[in-house]
Design a protein around this motif. Structure first.
Motif, PDB file in Angstrom:
ATOM      1  N   MET A   5      15.127  10.476 -10.713  1.00 43.50           N
ATOM      2  CA  MET A   5      13.740  10.101 -10.884  1.00 43.50           C
ATOM      3  C   MET A   5      13.473   8.809 -10.111  1.00 43.50           C
ATOM      4  N   ILE A   6      12.370   8.800  -9.443  1.00 41.47           N
ATOM      5  CA  ILE A   6      11.991   7.622  -8.664  1.00 41.47           C
ATOM      6  C   ILE A   6      11.130   6.723  -9.533  1.00 41.47           C
ATOM      7  N   THR A   7      11.488   5.460  -9.580  1.00 40.22           N
ATOM      8  CA  THR A   7      10.661   4.493 -10.306  1.00 40.22           C
ATOM      9  C   THR A   7      10.139   3.467  -9.306  1.00 40.22           C
ATOM     10  N   ILE A   8       8.962   3.004  -9.566  1.00 43.36           N
ATOM     11  CA  ILE A   8       8.327   2.017  -8.693  1.00 43.36           C
ATOM     12  C   ILE A   8       8.211   0.709  -9.461  1.00 43.36           C
ATOM     13  N   ASN A   9       8.674  -0.346  -8.832  1.00 47.77           N
ATOM     14  CA  ASN A   9       8.592  -1.673  -9.413  1.00 47.77           C
ATOM     15  C   ASN A   9       7.153  -2.166  -9.249  1.00 47.77           C
ATOM     16  N   ILE A  10       6.440  -2.278 -10.339  1.00 46.56           N
ATOM     17  CA  ILE A  10       5.015  -2.648 -10.284  1.00 46.56           C
ATOM     18  C   ILE A  10       4.817  -4.062  -9.735  1.00 46.56           C
ATOM     19  N   VAL A  11       5.743  -4.958 -10.008  1.00 48.90           N
ATOM     20  CA  VAL A  11       5.618  -6.329  -9.500  1.00 48.90           C
ATOM     21  C   VAL A  11       5.696  -6.332  -7.977  1.00 48.90           C
ATOM     22  N   ALA A  24       5.111  -3.750  -6.050  1.00 44.60           N
ATOM     23  CA  ALA A  24       3.932  -3.010  -5.575  1.00 44.60           C
ATOM     24  C   ALA A  24       2.704  -3.918  -5.535  1.00 44.60           C
ATOM     25  N   LYS A  25       2.555  -4.757  -6.535  1.00 46.35           N
ATOM     26  CA  LYS A  25       1.427  -5.696  -6.551  1.00 46.35           C
ATOM     27  C   LYS A  25       1.537  -6.687  -5.404  1.00 46.35           C
ATOM     28  N   ASN A  26       2.753  -7.157  -5.128  1.00 49.08           N
ATOM     29  CA  ASN A  26       2.948  -8.080  -4.008  1.00 49.08           C
ATOM     30  C   ASN A  26       2.571  -7.422  -2.685  1.00 49.08           C
ATOM     31  N   ILE A  27       2.953  -6.157  -2.517  1.00 48.87           N
ATOM     32  CA  ILE A  27       2.591  -5.419  -1.310  1.00 48.87           C
ATOM     33  C   ILE A  27       1.073  -5.256  -1.239  1.00 48.87           C
ATOM     34  N   ALA A  28       0.446  -4.961  -2.363  1.00 49.70           N
ATOM     35  CA  ALA A  28      -1.015  -4.809  -2.403  1.00 49.70           C
ATOM     36  C   ALA A  28      -1.705  -6.115  -2.013  1.00 49.70           C
ATOM     37  N   HIS A  29      -1.162  -7.237  -2.458  1.00 55.43           N
ATOM     38  CA  HIS A  29      -1.758  -8.527  -2.092  1.00 55.43           C
ATOM     39  C   HIS A  29      -1.628  -8.784  -0.589  1.00 55.43           C
ATOM     40  N   VAL A  30      -0.498  -8.408  -0.005  1.00 56.46           N
ATOM     41  CA  VAL A  30      -0.327  -8.563   1.444  1.00 56.46           C
ATOM     42  C   VAL A  30      -1.358  -7.697   2.179  1.00 56.46           C
ATOM     43  N   MET A  31      -1.547  -6.472   1.703  1.00 53.16           N
ATOM     44  CA  MET A  31      -2.544  -5.589   2.306  1.00 53.16           C
ATOM     45  C   MET A  31      -3.944  -6.166   2.141  1.00 53.16           C
ATOM     46  N   ARG A  32      -4.230  -6.709   0.963  1.00 56.36           N
ATOM     47  CA  ARG A  32      -5.544  -7.306   0.682  1.00 56.36           C
ATOM     48  C   ARG A  32      -5.814  -8.452   1.643  1.00 56.36           C
ATOM     49  N   ARG A  33      -4.822  -9.295   1.836  1.00 58.45           N
ATOM     50  CA  ARG A  33      -4.997 -10.438   2.739  1.00 58.45           C
ATOM     51  C   ARG A  33      -5.227  -9.977   4.181  1.00 58.45           C
ATOM     52  N   GLY A  34      -4.521  -8.931   4.580  1.00 61.95           N
ATOM     53  CA  GLY A  34      -4.700  -8.389   5.929  1.00 61.95           C
ATOM     54  C   GLY A  34      -6.104  -7.845   6.135  1.00 61.95           C
ATOM     55  N   LEU A  35      -6.600  -7.113   5.153  1.00 59.61           N
ATOM     56  CA  LEU A  35      -7.963  -6.586   5.239  1.00 59.61           C
ATOM     57  C   LEU A  35      -8.988  -7.707   5.253  1.00 59.61           C
ATOM     58  N   ARG A  36      -8.734  -8.763   4.473  1.00 58.66           N
ATOM     59  CA  ARG A  36      -9.640  -9.914   4.456  1.00 58.66           C
ATOM     60  C   ARG A  36      -9.657 -10.589   5.824  1.00 58.66           C
ATOM     61  N   ASP A  75      -3.898  -7.944 -10.019  1.00 57.25           N
ATOM     62  CA  ASP A  75      -3.058  -8.614 -11.007  1.00 57.25           C
ATOM     63  C   ASP A  75      -3.126  -7.962 -12.383  1.00 57.25           C
ATOM     64  N   SER A  76      -4.230  -7.301 -12.696  1.00 62.14           N
ATOM     65  CA  SER A  76      -4.377  -6.704 -14.020  1.00 62.14           C
ATOM     66  C   SER A  76      -3.852  -5.269 -14.105  1.00 62.14           C
ATOM     67  N   CYS A  77      -3.461  -4.691 -12.987  1.00 61.66           N
ATOM     68  CA  CYS A  77      -2.948  -3.313 -13.001  1.00 61.66           C
ATOM     69  C   CYS A  77      -1.645  -3.219 -13.792  1.00 61.66           C
ATOM     70  N   THR A  78      -1.506  -2.116 -14.500  1.00 60.11           N
ATOM     71  CA  THR A  78      -0.289  -1.904 -15.289  1.00 60.11           C
ATOM     72  C   THR A  78       0.564  -0.759 -14.776  1.00 60.11           C
ATOM     73  N   SER A  83      -0.634   4.174 -10.336  1.00 60.11           N
ATOM     74  CA  SER A  83      -1.839   4.976 -10.097  1.00 60.11           C
ATOM     75  C   SER A  83      -3.094   4.115 -10.187  1.00 60.11           C
ATOM     76  N   GLU A  84      -3.084   3.191 -11.115  1.00 62.75           N
ATOM     77  CA  GLU A  84      -4.202   2.249 -11.256  1.00 62.75           C
ATOM     78  C   GLU A  84      -4.306   1.384  -9.990  1.00 62.75           C
ATOM     79  N   LEU A  85      -3.163   0.930  -9.514  1.00 61.51           N
ATOM     80  CA  LEU A  85      -3.121   0.077  -8.318  1.00 61.51           C
ATOM     81  C   LEU A  85      -3.637   0.849  -7.108  1.00 61.51           C
TER      82      LEU A  85
END
Length: 76
Positions: A1-7, A9-21, A60-63, A66-68
């Motif tokens: 089973m594949i598990t994703i580390n949410i922490v 994933a959030k860091n990657i999302a923030h990097v993507m967010r900054r790039g889009l900004r 930051d509030s994603c749990t 899928s929410e992220l």
């Protein structure tokens, strides 16, 4: 089973967010230096900052992943 580390994933999302900004700021960076367009460019930059701040809070509030995924914008 594949598990994703949410922490991580959030860091990657923030990097993507900054790039889009940064991409959104790029056309406005030139306009800020043009006297006739600088006031509107600053207003537009403030709107981008506000939207980015909202997205930062949402990330930051994603749990779970899928929410992220659902809140992340796609690149233009």
């Amino acid at each position: 089973m594949i598990t994703i580390n949410i922490v991580k994933a959030k860091n990657i999302a923030h990097v993507m967010r900054r790039g889009l900004r940064s991409e959104a700021f790029r056309p406005l960076d030139v306009k800020v230096t043009i006297p006739n367009e600088s006031a509107q460019a600053e207003i537009d930059r403030a709107a981008i900052r506000a939207n980015d701040s909202e997205l930062q809070v949402l990330i930051d509030s994603c749990t779970d992943i899928s929410e992220l995924k659902s809140i992340m914008p796609t690149a233009p």
